[in-house]
Motif scaffolding. Structure first.
Motif, PDB file in Angstrom:
ATOM      1  N   SER A 184      63.644  32.376  83.754  1.00 22.73           N
ATOM      2  CA  SER A 184      62.384  32.917  84.268  1.00 22.73           C
ATOM      3  C   SER A 184      62.313  34.413  83.987  1.00 22.73           C
ATOM      4  O   SER A 184      63.332  35.061  83.760  1.00 22.73           O
ATOM      5  CB  SER A 184      62.274  32.673  85.777  1.00 22.73           C
ATOM      6  N   GLU A 185      61.093  34.927  84.035  1.00 24.08           N
ATOM      7  CA  GLU A 185      60.911  36.370  83.874  1.00 24.08           C
ATOM      8  C   GLU A 185      61.551  37.134  85.024  1.00 24.08           C
ATOM      9  O   GLU A 185      62.007  38.261  84.845  1.00 24.08           O
ATOM     10  CB  GLU A 185      59.429  36.714  83.763  1.00 24.08           C
ATOM     11  N   SER A 186      61.596  36.525  86.197  1.00 28.40           N
ATOM     12  CA  SER A 186      62.182  37.223  87.338  1.00 28.40           C
ATOM     13  C   SER A 186      63.677  37.483  87.120  1.00 28.40           C
ATOM     14  O   SER A 186      64.193  38.503  87.569  1.00 28.40           O
ATOM     15  CB  SER A 186      61.944  36.462  88.642  1.00 28.40           C
ATOM     16  N   GLU A 187      64.376  36.599  86.398  1.00 27.33           N
ATOM     17  CA  GLU A 187      65.782  36.853  86.064  1.00 27.33           C
ATOM     18  C   GLU A 187      65.902  38.117  85.215  1.00 27.33           C
ATOM     19  O   GLU A 187      66.801  38.926  85.419  1.00 27.33           O
ATOM     20  CB  GLU A 187      66.384  35.680  85.286  1.00 27.33           C
ATOM     21  N   ALA A 188      65.006  38.267  84.245  1.00 25.18           N
ATOM     22  CA  ALA A 188      65.013  39.455  83.385  1.00 25.18           C
ATOM     23  C   ALA A 188      64.695  40.699  84.206  1.00 25.18           C
ATOM     24  O   ALA A 188      65.328  41.741  84.034  1.00 25.18           O
ATOM     25  CB  ALA A 188      64.013  39.290  82.249  1.00 25.18           C
ATOM     26  N   TYR A 189      63.718  40.582  85.071  1.00 22.80           N
ATOM     27  CA  TYR A 189      63.335  41.717  85.909  1.00 22.80           C
ATOM     28  C   TYR A 189      64.494  42.119  86.827  1.00 22.80           C
ATOM     29  O   TYR A 189      64.777  43.303  86.999  1.00 22.80           O
ATOM     30  CB  TYR A 189      62.080  41.364  86.717  1.00 22.80           C
ATOM     31  N   ASP A 190      65.196  41.114  87.364  1.00 21.65           N
ATOM     32  CA  ASP A 190      66.337  41.386  88.252  1.00 21.65           C
ATOM     33  C   ASP A 190      67.468  42.112  87.531  1.00 21.65           C
ATOM     34  O   ASP A 190      68.210  42.872  88.142  1.00 21.65           O
ATOM     35  CB  ASP A 190      66.869  40.089  88.872  1.00 21.65           C
ATOM     36  N   MET A 191      67.620  41.873  86.232  1.00 24.46           N
ATOM     37  CA  MET A 191      68.678  42.562  85.480  1.00 24.46           C
ATOM     38  C   MET A 191      68.249  43.957  85.042  1.00 24.46           C
ATOM     39  O   MET A 191      69.008  44.675  84.397  1.00 24.46           O
ATOM     40  CB  MET A 191      69.139  41.745  84.273  1.00 24.46           C
ATOM     41  N   GLY A 192      67.014  44.343  85.381  1.00 26.46           N
ATOM     42  CA  GLY A 192      66.529  45.684  85.053  1.00 26.46           C
ATOM     43  C   GLY A 192      66.015  45.815  83.635  1.00 26.46           C
ATOM     44  O   GLY A 192      66.033  46.909  83.058  1.00 26.46           O
ATOM     45  N   ILE A 193      65.511  44.722  83.070  1.00 20.47           N
ATOM     46  CA  ILE A 193      65.085  44.743  81.672  1.00 20.47           C
ATOM     47  C   ILE A 193      63.994  45.780  81.417  1.00 20.47           C
ATOM     48  O   ILE A 193      63.946  46.394  80.355  1.00 20.47           O
ATOM     49  CB  ILE A 193      64.651  43.336  81.210  1.00 20.47           C
ATOM     50  N   ASP A 194      63.144  46.004  82.398  1.00 16.32           N
ATOM     51  CA  ASP A 194      62.071  46.982  82.212  1.00 16.32           C
ATOM     52  C   ASP A 194      62.624  48.395  82.032  1.00 16.32           C
ATOM     53  O   ASP A 194      62.066  49.200  81.285  1.00 16.32           O
ATOM     54  CB  ASP A 194      61.064  46.926  83.360  1.00 16.32           C
ATOM     55  N   GLU A 195      63.748  48.694  82.672  1.00 10.69           N
ATOM     56  CA  GLU A 195      64.366  50.009  82.497  1.00 10.69           C
ATOM     57  C   GLU A 195      64.860  50.200  81.064  1.00 10.69           C
ATOM     58  O   GLU A 195      64.756  51.286  80.507  1.00 10.69           O
ATOM     59  CB  GLU A 195      65.506  50.187  83.498  1.00 10.69           C
ATOM     60  N   TYR A 196      65.411  49.152  80.481  1.00 11.74           N
ATOM     61  CA  TYR A 196      65.820  49.211  79.078  1.00 11.74           C
ATOM     62  C   TYR A 196      64.604  49.433  78.183  1.00 11.74           C
ATOM     63  O   TYR A 196      64.604  50.283  77.301  1.00 11.74           O
ATOM     64  CB  TYR A 196      66.491  47.902  78.641  1.00 11.74           C
ATOM     65  N   PHE A 197      63.551  48.629  78.407  1.00 11.69           N
ATOM     66  CA  PHE A 197      62.371  48.669  77.550  1.00 11.69           C
ATOM     67  C   PHE A 197      61.665  50.018  77.585  1.00 11.69           C
ATOM     68  O   PHE A 197      61.076  50.437  76.595  1.00 11.69           O
ATOM     69  CB  PHE A 197      61.379  47.574  77.943  1.00 11.69           C
ATOM     70  N   TYR A 198      61.699  50.693  78.715  1.00  7.92           N
ATOM     71  CA  TYR A 198      60.997  51.968  78.849  1.00  7.92           C
ATOM     72  C   TYR A 198      61.948  53.166  78.795  1.00  7.92           C
ATOM     73  O   TYR A 198      61.565  54.275  79.162  1.00  7.92           O
ATOM     74  CB  TYR A 198      60.138  51.971  80.123  1.00  7.92           C
ATOM     75  N   SER A 199      63.153  52.940  78.295  1.00  9.56           N
ATOM     76  CA  SER A 199      64.152  54.008  78.202  1.00  9.56           C
ATOM     77  C   SER A 199      63.912  54.940  77.013  1.00  9.56           C
ATOM     78  O   SER A 199      64.483  56.018  76.945  1.00  9.56           O
ATOM     79  CB  SER A 199      65.553  53.400  78.074  1.00  9.56           C
ATOM     80  N   GLY A 200      63.086  54.502  76.051  1.00 12.23           N
ATOM     81  CA  GLY A 200      62.885  55.279  74.835  1.00 12.23           C
ATOM     82  C   GLY A 200      63.914  54.952  73.766  1.00 12.23           C
ATOM     83  O   GLY A 200      63.825  55.442  72.641  1.00 12.23           O
ATOM     84  N   ASN A 201      64.889  54.107  74.103  1.00 13.93           N
ATOM     85  CA  ASN A 201      65.904  53.702  73.138  1.00 13.93           C
ATOM     86  C   ASN A 201      65.422  52.504  72.328  1.00 13.93           C
ATOM     87  O   ASN A 201      64.456  51.830  72.704  1.00 13.93           O
ATOM     88  CB  ASN A 201      67.207  53.338  73.864  1.00 13.93           C
ATOM     89  N   LEU A 202      66.099  52.243  71.220  1.00  7.65           N
ATOM     90  CA  LEU A 202      65.775  51.086  70.397  1.00  7.65           C
ATOM     91  C   LEU A 202      66.105  49.803  71.147  1.00  7.65           C
ATOM     92  O   LEU A 202      67.187  49.682  71.734  1.00  7.65           O
ATOM     93  CB  LEU A 202      66.582  51.112  69.097  1.00  7.65           C
ATOM     94  N   CYS A 203      65.188  48.856  71.140  1.00  6.02           N
ATOM     95  CA  CYS A 203      65.403  47.555  71.775  1.00  6.02           C
ATOM     96  C   CYS A 203      65.020  46.464  70.788  1.00  6.02           C
ATOM     97  O   CYS A 203      63.852  46.367  70.399  1.00  6.02           O
ATOM     98  CB  CYS A 203      64.552  47.408  73.036  1.00  6.02           C
ATOM     99  N   PHE A 204      66.000  45.693  70.352  1.00  8.81           N
ATOM    100  CA  PHE A 204      65.775  44.557  69.460  1.00  8.81           C
ATOM    101  C   PHE A 204      65.883  43.305  70.324  1.00  8.81           C
ATOM    102  O   PHE A 204      66.928  43.054  70.930  1.00  8.81           O
ATOM    103  CB  PHE A 204      66.815  44.519  68.345  1.00  8.81           C
ATOM    104  N   ILE A 231      60.600  49.332  70.288  1.00 12.12           N
ATOM    105  CA  ILE A 231      60.737  47.962  70.795  1.00 12.12           C
ATOM    106  C   ILE A 231      60.348  47.020  69.660  1.00 12.12           C
ATOM    107  O   ILE A 231      59.220  47.075  69.163  1.00 12.12           O
ATOM    108  CB  ILE A 231      59.803  47.705  72.002  1.00 12.12           C
ATOM    109  N   ILE A 232      61.288  46.164  69.255  1.00  4.53           N
ATOM    110  CA  ILE A 232      61.015  45.208  68.185  1.00  4.53           C
ATOM    111  C   ILE A 232      61.358  43.814  68.678  1.00  4.53           C
ATOM    112  O   ILE A 232      62.484  43.560  69.119  1.00  4.53           O
ATOM    113  CB  ILE A 232      61.822  45.518  66.910  1.00  4.53           C
ATOM    114  N   THR A 233      60.374  42.920  68.613  1.00  2.00           N
ATOM    115  CA  THR A 233      60.600  41.532  68.997  1.00  2.00           C
ATOM    116  C   THR A 233      60.819  40.700  67.743  1.00  2.00           C
ATOM    117  O   THR A 233      60.216  40.965  66.696  1.00  2.00           O
ATOM    118  CB  THR A 233      59.414  40.973  69.799  1.00  2.00           C
ATOM    119  N   PHE A 234      61.671  39.701  67.853  1.00  2.00           N
ATOM    120  CA  PHE A 234      62.006  38.827  66.732  1.00  2.00           C
ATOM    121  C   PHE A 234      61.624  37.404  67.103  1.00  2.00           C
ATOM    122  O   PHE A 234      62.118  36.853  68.088  1.00  2.00           O
ATOM    123  CB  PHE A 234      63.509  38.921  66.408  1.00  2.00           C
TER     124      PHE A 234
END
Length: 135
Positions: free
Chosen positions: A82-102, A25-28
């Motif tokens: 809002s953060e709830s929009e991100a949560y609704d799109m399943g962003i946490d599943e992406y972040f904890y998938s083990g895949n690269l996230c930029f 996970i890399i934040t810019f």
């Protein structure tokens, strides 16, 4: 780690970053127009991504395959309200998938970004070069 580079040196800077012990996970962090997307494209090229075309500004996330078969997710969270929009799109599943996230504009979801991540801060210098700090 700190790197100063011109646009002509961007691929070399990307190689240097990838040679570090970075997290998946890399934040810019940078203002508008500093070159976050351009640098992410350079990182993707170094990872062997062939089909990266644009920032996911409107889709929020684009998925790419790397040369070694890994998945790279590129997020542009600028349009989130809002953060709830991100949560609704399943962003946490992406972040904890083990895949690269930029992730561009991680400030939009401060409570959802995993603690174990690499942060890259970019700034434009007066001479047009970019300063990049990796933490």
């Amino acid at each position: 780690m700190e790197i100063t580079f011109s646009l002509e040196e961007i691929d070399s800077a990307a190689k240097q970053v990838l040679a570090q012990n970075i997290k998946s996970i890399i934040t810019f962090h940078a203002g508008m127009g500093v070159g976050k997307t351009t640098f992410i494209k350079a990182l993707a090229r170094q990872l062997g991504v062939k089909d990266m075309t644009s920032s996911p500004t409107f889709s929020l996330v684009n998925e790419y395959g790397t040369e070694d078969g890994r998945i790279l997710y590129h997020f542009d969270l600028y349009r989130l309200n809002s953060e709830s929009e991100a949560y609704d799109m399943g962003i946490d599943e992406y972040f904890y998938s083990g895949n690269l996230c930029f992730i561009e504009w991680p400030e939009k979801t401060p409570n959802l970004i995993p603690i174990d991540h690499t942060a890259i801060t970019m700034k434009m210098l007066p001479d047009g070069k970019r300063q990049l700090i990796v933490k």
